[in-house]
Design a protein around this motif. Sequence first.
Motif: not given
Length: 233
Positions: A74-80, A194-202
Amino acid sequence: MSQTSLNLVAISIFLMTLSVLVGPFFNLSPAVPALATFTILGIATLDSFSLQGKGGTIFLDWIAGFSKEHRDRIVHHEAGHFLVAYLLGIPVTGYTLSAWEAWKQGQSGQGGVSFDDGELASQLELGKISAQMLDRYCTVWMAGIAAETLVFNNAEGGTDDKSKLIGVLTMLGFSESVYQQKMRFHALQAKTLLQENWSNYETLVSAMRQRTSVEDCHAELGVGSGKQEVISS
């Protein structure tokens, strides 16, 4: 009866059947499963007639919430959704990570990211929408599925997201043959962002786990995430 209520009925039938099979081995009183079944059926009935499915959704989501993987998804989905909306300049106004949180905020469903979509609604009322805005929202709607797939190699959520995308495309007169094409295209765009901004995603995933406010989430992302443009399909 709603699908959620039907799920509750199915759970009650399963519990009753299980109790008949294993109850004698544990000296389980027949009153215990009967009471549990009666309670669940009562919740299903109340949910169907009074709560428009919200009560059952909260109950089932609460059960699922005991699974760490479910909470992580859920948290990974919504963070996307959150990050891609941020990158595409769509204002995020809030988010919830459970059906209970959504209910407390007057929202339906199991939770999600809320956007300031007034401009989108205004354009849809006129029966037309700019290609750029359509592309941005379609990419945001598919971002949760893209995020789940990147992290878990598959996506379990996203049914409501697909429904939103299909609903808008239907209103705009697109044929059914276009739906899957648009889903794949915008899921790929979301995946790339998301891949281009992965650190921000994490960083965002960690912040949302702690229920950080939207404003502080934006501050966590900082100015390093430049706003992106979406290429039309």
